[in-house]
Design a protein around this motif. Structure first.
Motif, mmCIF file in Angstrom:
data_model
loop_
_atom_site.group_PDB
_atom_site.id
_atom_site.type_symbol
_atom_site.label_atom_id
_atom_site.label_comp_id
_atom_site.label_asym_id
_atom_site.label_seq_id
_atom_site.Cartn_x
_atom_site.Cartn_y
_atom_site.Cartn_z
ATOM 1 N N LYS A 174 0.840 -1.219 0.000
ATOM 2 C CA LYS A 174 0.000 0.000 0.000
ATOM 3 C C LYS A 174 0.867 1.259 0.000
ATOM 4 C CE LYS A 174 -3.896 -2.153 2.273
ATOM 5 N NZ LYS A 174 -4.192 -2.617 3.618
ATOM 6 N N THR A 188 0.942 4.030 -3.204
ATOM 7 C CA THR A 188 0.514 5.400 -2.891
ATOM 8 C C THR A 188 1.652 6.388 -3.133
ATOM 9 O OG1 THR A 188 -0.831 4.473 -1.124
ATOM 10 C CG2 THR A 188 -0.530 6.861 -1.103
ATOM 11 N N GLU A 189 2.821 6.092 -2.549
ATOM 12 C CA GLU A 189 3.898 7.090 -2.533
ATOM 13 C C GLU A 189 4.703 7.170 -3.840
ATOM 14 O OE1 GLU A 189 3.791 9.238 -0.424
ATOM 15 O OE2 GLU A 189 3.027 8.394 1.448
ATOM 16 N N ARG A 207 2.933 9.327 -6.363
ATOM 17 C CA ARG A 207 2.882 10.696 -5.826
ATOM 18 C C ARG A 207 4.228 11.405 -6.000
ATOM 19 N NH1 ARG A 207 0.753 10.829 0.094
ATOM 20 N NH2 ARG A 207 -1.258 10.407 -0.846
ATOM 21 N N SER A 253 0.245 -0.775 -11.084
ATOM 22 C CA SER A 253 -0.594 0.208 -10.391
ATOM 23 C C SER A 253 -0.045 1.635 -10.591
ATOM 24 C CB SER A 253 -0.647 -0.160 -8.904
ATOM 25 O OG SER A 253 -1.143 0.891 -8.161
ATOM 26 N N ARG A 262 -1.992 4.741 -12.393
ATOM 27 C CA ARG A 262 -2.201 6.014 -11.696
ATOM 28 C C ARG A 262 -1.619 7.191 -12.494
ATOM 29 N NH1 ARG A 262 -1.363 7.681 -6.075
ATOM 30 N NH2 ARG A 262 -1.165 9.926 -6.275
#
Ligand code: UT7
Length: 330
Positions: free
Chosen positions: A226, A230-231, A234, A265, A269
């Motif tokens: 996770k 996410t990071e 970003r 993923s 994104r």
């Protein structure tokens, strides 16, 4: 171009070393309760190179990768002013691996130090070398990631032992005035417990079964997963914003090879085609700080990079927690 007179390093040589022995998923299924199907579906890994206890150490693999990078660059090793070896799994604490590499390749004018930044070790070492070059302290640097992770995996823990492989990769950086380069790095020590490997050599620690297990790689896989999904996108988006580049202008996003699903993923994104995310995880598994330079070597050999024309972002993440990304041309 960085729009001023600053010099940064351009990658002028790449090399890698992978141990000859290979452990397939089917081999793994004879060691722990797992299957080729599970490992392939959840990670993208089919096999990993595994160090030969007689011949391969983090040090020997770093030296082999360094020799190949030097040969690829065509430089005289006396030109090298800095050697940084990133490793989470050094076979000796000292003399430092970088000094052993220096001796092996006669890079007598280099300053040397090792660095442990877990999986982002290569990215962190590359960024550090760029700062030495930018400061004018050195003109030419050798940056290496080398890992003997199968020494540190618990072959009774199916959640971790299937993920890792051994190997080393190296690049030579040479100062140039018009080299494209920018970076963002992060750390979140407060979230670090999800990946943990304790040193065996600790005064006052009884060698209980529990303590011995803590000397292997322990990981809460889902938390790390996770964190990564996410990071990583970003920090890449933040870097693109910082440099005023659109994701469409990037030829390749060269990511730490930890899990195919993490890379897919990130691609989703960033709304970028998966073809722009080179992968060799199927054959190498996760080689921590060696994963990016091993992949770079493959990409140079098959002509995808190597002439300084491809606009790339490299990004890694791992224990610490640490993560970051840099942009360059290669
Ligand atoms: O450089 C950074 C290093 N770390 C990482 O990149 C790790 C990131 N995380 C991952 O890659 C994934 O979390 C893993 C591949 C480690 C695990 O995949 P997952 O989809 O998160 O699986 P899970 O941990 O949620 O486990 C699902 C099930 C569990 O069984 P139950 O409780 O549902 O019955 C596990 O016990 O899969 C089981 N399992 C396995 N089964 C067969 C865990 N490992 C295995 C295995 N073979 N090797």
């Amino acid at each position: 171009m960085n729009g001023d007179n600053t010099s940064y390093g351009r990658v002028i040589g790449i090399g890698s070393y992978l141990p000859k022995d290979i452990l397939t998923n089917d081999d793994m299924a004879k060691i722990v309760e797992t299957s080729d199907e599970w490992i392939t579906e959840r990670t993208g890994i089919k096999e990993r190179h595994i160090s030969d206890p007689e011949t391969d150490t983090s040090e020997s693999m770093a030296i082999e990768a360094a020799k190949k990078a030097v040969a690829d660059s065509g430089i005289d090793t006396k030109e090298i002013g800095l050697i940084i070896v990133a490793s989470t799994t050094p076979n000796v604490l000292f003399p430092v691996l970088s000094a052993s590499v220096q001796a092996a390749i006669d890079a007598d004018n280099a300053m040397c130090f090792d660095m442990n930044a877990a999986c982002p070790g290569f990215v962190t070492a590359f960024v550090t070398a760029q700062n030495y070059i930018k400061a004018g302290a050195v003109d030419c640097a050798l940056v290496i990631g080398t890992e003997n992770l199968t020494n540190y995996v618990n072959f009774e823990d199916r959640g971790t032992c299937i993920l890792f492989g051994d190997g080393a990769g190296a690049v030579i950086l040479k100062a140039e005035k018009d080299t494209k380069y920018d970076v963002i790095m992060h750390a979140a020590g407060k979230r670090g417990e999800c990946m943990h490997c304790e040193s065996y050599m600790q005064k006052g620690k009884e060698k209980t079964e529990e303590f011995l297990k803590s000397n292997y790689i322990n990981m809460d896989g889902q938390t790390v997963f996770k964190f990564a999904v996410t990071e990583v996108p970003r920090v890449i988006e933040d870097l693109l914003k910082k440099t005023g580049t659109s994701a469409d202008e990037i030829d390749y996003f060269i990511l730490h090879q930890a899990n195919r699903r993490i890379i897919e993923s990130v691609a989703k994104r960033l709304k970028q085609p998966i073809e722009k995310f080179p992968m060799n995880i199927e054959r190498t598994a996760n080689t921590s700080s060696a994963s990016i330079p091993i992949l770079l070597d493959e990409m140079k050999k098959d002509g995808r990079i190597g002439e300084g024309k491809k606009h790339v972002i490299m990004s890694s993440f791992g224990a610490g927690l640490l993560w970051g990304a840099f942009e360059t041309k290669i």
